[in-house]
Write an enzyme that holds these catalytic residues in place. Sequence first.
Site, PDB file in Angstrom:
ATOM      1  N   SER A 110      36.300  30.068  47.327  1.00 35.66           N
ATOM      2  CA  SER A 110      36.786  29.428  46.104  1.00 35.66           C
ATOM      3  C   SER A 110      35.821  29.680  44.946  1.00 35.66           C
ATOM      4  CB  SER A 110      37.008  27.934  46.353  1.00 35.66           C
ATOM      5  OG  SER A 110      37.613  27.325  45.250  1.00 35.66           O
ATOM      6  N   ASP A 246      39.932  29.937  39.340  1.00 34.75           N
ATOM      7  CA  ASP A 246      38.741  30.098  40.156  1.00 34.75           C
ATOM      8  C   ASP A 246      38.912  31.345  41.030  1.00 34.75           C
ATOM      9  OD1 ASP A 246      40.713  29.159  41.835  1.00 34.75           O
ATOM     10  OD2 ASP A 246      39.417  27.777  42.925  1.00 34.75           O
ATOM     11  N   ASP A 248      39.772  32.024  44.154  1.00 34.82           N
ATOM     12  CA  ASP A 248      40.911  32.247  45.046  1.00 34.82           C
ATOM     13  C   ASP A 248      42.249  31.870  44.426  1.00 34.82           C
ATOM     14  OD1 ASP A 248      40.371  29.457  45.279  1.00 34.82           O
ATOM     15  OD2 ASP A 248      41.329  29.391  47.235  1.00 34.82           O
ATOM     16  N   ASP A 250      43.580  29.049  43.176  1.00 33.54           N
ATOM     17  CA  ASP A 250      44.309  27.800  43.419  1.00 33.54           C
ATOM     18  C   ASP A 250      43.961  26.714  42.410  1.00 33.54           C
ATOM     19  OD1 ASP A 250      41.784  27.046  44.335  1.00 33.54           O
ATOM     20  OD2 ASP A 250      42.508  26.166  46.202  1.00 33.54           O
TER      21      ASP A 250
END
Length: 482
Positions: A110, A246, A248, A250
Amino acid sequence: MNKLIGDLMETSGVGFGTSGVRGLVEQMSDELCYAYSAAFLQAVSSNGEKFGHVVLGHDLRPSSPAIARACATAITDAGLEIVYAGALPTPALGLYAAKTNSPAIVVTGSHIPFDRNGIKFYRAEGEITKADEGAIRNAVVTIPNQFEVIELPPLSREVGDDYTSRYPDYFGDQSLVGMRVAVYEHSSVARDLLHTTLDSMGAEVISLGRTDQFIPIDTEAVRPEDIEQAHLWAQENNFDALLSTDGDGDRPLIGDEKGKWLRGDDVGVLCAGYLQANIVVTPVNSNTSVEKCGWFEKVVRTRIGSPYVIEGMDTSAAEYKGVVGYEANGGFLLGSDIEREGRTLTALPTRDALLPMLALLCMAKEKGLLLSELPTTLPSRFTASDRIENFPTEQSHRLIGSLQKNHDQAAALLAPGSGTVAGVDLTDGLRVTFESGVIVHLRPSGNAPELRCYAEADTPERANVLCQSCLSRLKVSANIPG
């Protein structure tokens, strides 16, 4: 050899955080990643779930493909096929897992620094729960004495295609015509799909800041250089919005036409309102504008972390329609299907960055407002947060226990001059509402010796002063330097 995952957690230092397994890259050996993946597959199989393949993907961190190979080896050794999605946003893999009724493994850290990484696990229904984490922790897995990680299989493009068509199908392929949208691409795994989606909805897209070097963008703690850069880009490019995510994909980072980044909890309320949600589930650290705006039938507060939001949505969806969730980091979750003008947006109970971005752009266009004007439609509630490092967890719990029993002490230490204690919430730490309307929330970190402080007030300046002055008093009382 047989290994108990709980023992591996202790010896490796790699364990569950608020969302998935995380640790230093040097700690995440092939054997460890194999073991975690095998334990996850064992946990989902133990509930009688039937599936023939596992969806596998990763972010753009340098270490992610190698970790994915170790996970792939565990999947193959379990006798299962792999649908390899490659480098795609986490919600894209979650969506495809739900569609195909299969589990998914996503290698991503993340927003944390590039010398760290992680693994997220998904059932077909969405992110694993805290109960699932317990099952993985208690699993005993067999790790081959000698094994070689396999090569990753050929790429399946269907996973990404399903995700890029999701929102144009729902909002309409002409919904953003006339809007000029910049994308801060950096090293986000969502950068190409975000560009494709915006373009397919009619927006003019500008690409900015693309890099092959991994940049850890934290949507709750935006770096000073990204704040400055956003303002410069706004002056140079004349856009309607600046979008990013961010690592990833999400959690959204949404900037207005002036290059000012919007706060995640405001984004959550606005998105929920645009979708005409009935029930909103959000952690206790999101600001109270969600209650004060009066837009929703019910607001459910949870502990901090997406698994708790998902649990709250599951409970609510059994009784209500139109259930959504969001976190203060801006990640938005759909706990049930949402209907709009004869179109259905299917449930996706994992954090997603694209939905709140596109909802706010459509909202601004339909209302004839600038993006900067959307937050002004909400009650004026502002939050600030910070932490004290190297604050022993046991000491944090003793402090919270003492303040919970002594409201005069709580008023003197947390927010002197703010009036008497009007309410106490123990959902996650100690959250105190004062007579003046300000809120101070203390919470021990779940995975580090830190004490976090969240403050809320009717101006950003007051919230920041509340937070910093409270931390200063806590340091003095605990004899902590600085």
